[in-house]
Design an enzyme around this catalytic site. Structure first.
Site: not given
Length: 386
Positions: A77, A215
Site C-alpha cells: 500500500s 490493495d
C-alpha cells in the site's frame, strides 16, 4: 490465512538456521520493509529521512541513498509507494527521490489524492489524481529497472491470488515486469477507498496477460516483513553476489521493519456482551483497525521470537508507534493539521525506547543500524574488488 502462512514461513526459516554458522557482516542480506497505512506513511517517511541522513553522515557522502544499502526493499500500500520512490531511477540512474523528499510529497499531493469523489455509491475516492501523480513521478519505468530488489504486493480479484512484483521473478514470469505506476496504484487500491486497477502486460511468447488488482494488504496484511524475507531468501539463491550463502537464515540477515502506527486502545473498547448482536455493517466500522493492529503485532511477535531464539536479536529492528490517538489513526485524513501531527509522531518516536526490555531509543538503534549497513556495504565492496 495470512497468519497461518506467516507462521509456516517462520518455522521454515528457523529450521533452515539450525545447521548454519554465523555469517560475517559482509555476507549478510539487508532487508527494508515498509507497512501500509495510507496517509500514515508520513510516519515511516520521517524515519527513513533520519536513517538516510545517518548513512550520509557515516559515509561522508551527501549522495548516499537507501537503495545503496538494502538488497531488498518491500512495501504494501503506501509502503509500496515509498518503495517505488526510493528505488525508481532518474535520468542519472539514481533514486528519483531522496528520503527527505517523501514527506513533502505527502503534503503536496495527499489532500488531492484523498479528495472525496462526491459520490455516495462506489469508492470514497476516484483515484484519478493518484494515477496522474504516479505517472508523472514514475514515468515509464518498469520493475526490472529498480535500483535494488523490490517486493511490492497486490491481490488479483479475478484469479483470487496474491501478486508479488519483484525483479528476481522476472526470468520465470516476465509478465510481472509491469510499469511502476501501475504497481503503485494497485498496491494502494484499498477496497472502498479506491477503484481496483486493470492493466495488461505481455508473457514471454507475446500473449496478453491481464491484471485486476487491489490493495496489497488484502494479500499480505499491512506488514510485509515476512514477504520481504521470502523475497530475500529467493534472491540469495539466484544472485551471484550471494554465492557464498548456501542457505539464507536469520543470522545472515539485517531486517529493518517500519510501521505506520497503530493503537492499543482503538477509538473505543468493547465487551462481548455489547457486541453480541452486532451485524456485518456494525462490525465493518471497527474490524479493519482491529485486524490491522493484530496482524502487525503477530508478525512482529513471530520475527522477534525467531531472531531472539537464534541469538540474532540485534539483526532485527521494528520501528512502530503503538499509541496513536484521534485523527492520526485515520488512513485518509490528509488535512494539513493531521499531517503535521503525523510528522510529530515520527519525530517523537525516535526519542522513545525500543521496548520495555530495551531502553535503547529508536534514534540510537537506527544509528547503530546505519553503522552496520555502512560497514557491510564497505566489506562487500572490498570483497568485490579482489
Amino acid at each position: 490465512m495470512a497468519t497461518t502462512n506467516s507462521f509456516t514461513i517462520l518455522i521454515f526459516m528457523i529450521l533452515a538456521t539450525t545447521s548454519s554458522t554465523f555469517a560475517t557482516l559482509g555476507e549478510m542480506v539487508t532487508v527494508l520493509s515498509i507497512d501500509g497505512g495510507g496517509i500514515k506513511g508520513i510516519i515511516p517517511a520521517t524515519i527513513l529521512e533520519f536513517l538516510e541522513g545517518q548513512l550520509q553522515e557515516v559515509d561522508n557522502n551527501t549522495d548516499a541513498r537507501l537503495a545503496d544499502y538494502f538488497d531488498v526493499i518491500g512495501g504494501t500500500s503506501t509502503g509500496g509507494l515509498l518503495t517505488a520512490m526510493i528505488t525508481t531511477p532518474n535520468e542519472t540512474n539514481r533514486p528519483f527521490a531522496a528520503a527527505k523528499d517523501i514527506v513533502p510529497f505527502y503534503f503536496e499531493h495527499g489532500p488531492k489524492i484523498f479528495q472525496s469523489s462526491g459520490s455516495i455509491f462506489g469508492p470514497k475516492y476516484d483515484g484519478k489524481y493518484l494515477m496522474q501523480v504516479l505517472q508523472e513521478k514514475l514515468g515509464e519505468t518498469r520493475v526490472h529497472q529498480a535500483l535494488t530488489e523490490v517486493a511490492i504486493s497486490s491481490f488479483d480479484i479475478k484469479t483470487n491470488k496474491p501478486v508479488i512484483f519483484t525483479k528476481s521473478n522476472l526470468a520465470k514470469s516476465p509478465e510481472l515486469d509491469a510499469k511502476m505506476y501501475d504497481i503503485c496504484y494497485s498496491t494502494a487500491a484499498a477496497p472502498t477507498f479506491f477503484p481496483p486497477h486493470y492493466f495488461a502486460t505481455n508473457t514471454s511468447n507475446g500473449d496478453k496477460y491481464e491484471f485486476n488488482l487491489v490493495d496489497g494488504a488484502v494479500a499480505t496484511v499491512d506488514d510485509p516483513a515476512l514477504l520481504s524475507i521470502s523475497v530475500a531468501t529467493k534472491l540469495a539463491q539466484v544472485d551471484p553476489k550471494f554465492a557464498s550463502i548456501k542457505s539464507l537464515n536469520y543470522k545472515q540477515m539485517l531486517l529493518l521493519s517500519l510501521g505506520t502506527g497503530t493503537t492499543s486502545e482503538f477509538d473505543k473498547t468493547y465487551t462481548a456482551e455489547e457486541t453480541a448482536k452486532w451485524g456485518t455493517a456494525r462490525w465493518m466500522l471497527v474490524i479493519q483497525k482491529m485486524t490491522s493492529a493484530a496482524s502487525s503485532y503477530m508478525t512482529d511477535y513471530y520475527l522477534s521470537t525467531a531472531f531472539q531464539a537464534l541469538d540474532s536479536q540485534n539483526n532485527y529492528l521494528r520501528v512502530q508507534e503503538n499509541a496513536l490517538t484521534g485523527t492520526t489513526t485515520e488512513l485518509d485524513d490528509a488535512s494539513e493539521a493531521n499531517m503535521q501531527l503525523l510528522v510529530q509522531v515520527g519525530e517523537d518516536l525516535l526519542k522513545k525506547s525500543v521496548s520495555k526490555d530495551n531502553p535503547e531509543t529508536y534514534e540510537e538503534a537506527l544509528k547503530r543500524f546505519a553503522k552496520l549497513l555502512s560497514d557491510r556495504k564497505k566489506l562487500r565492496a572490498n570483497k568485490a574488488s579482489y
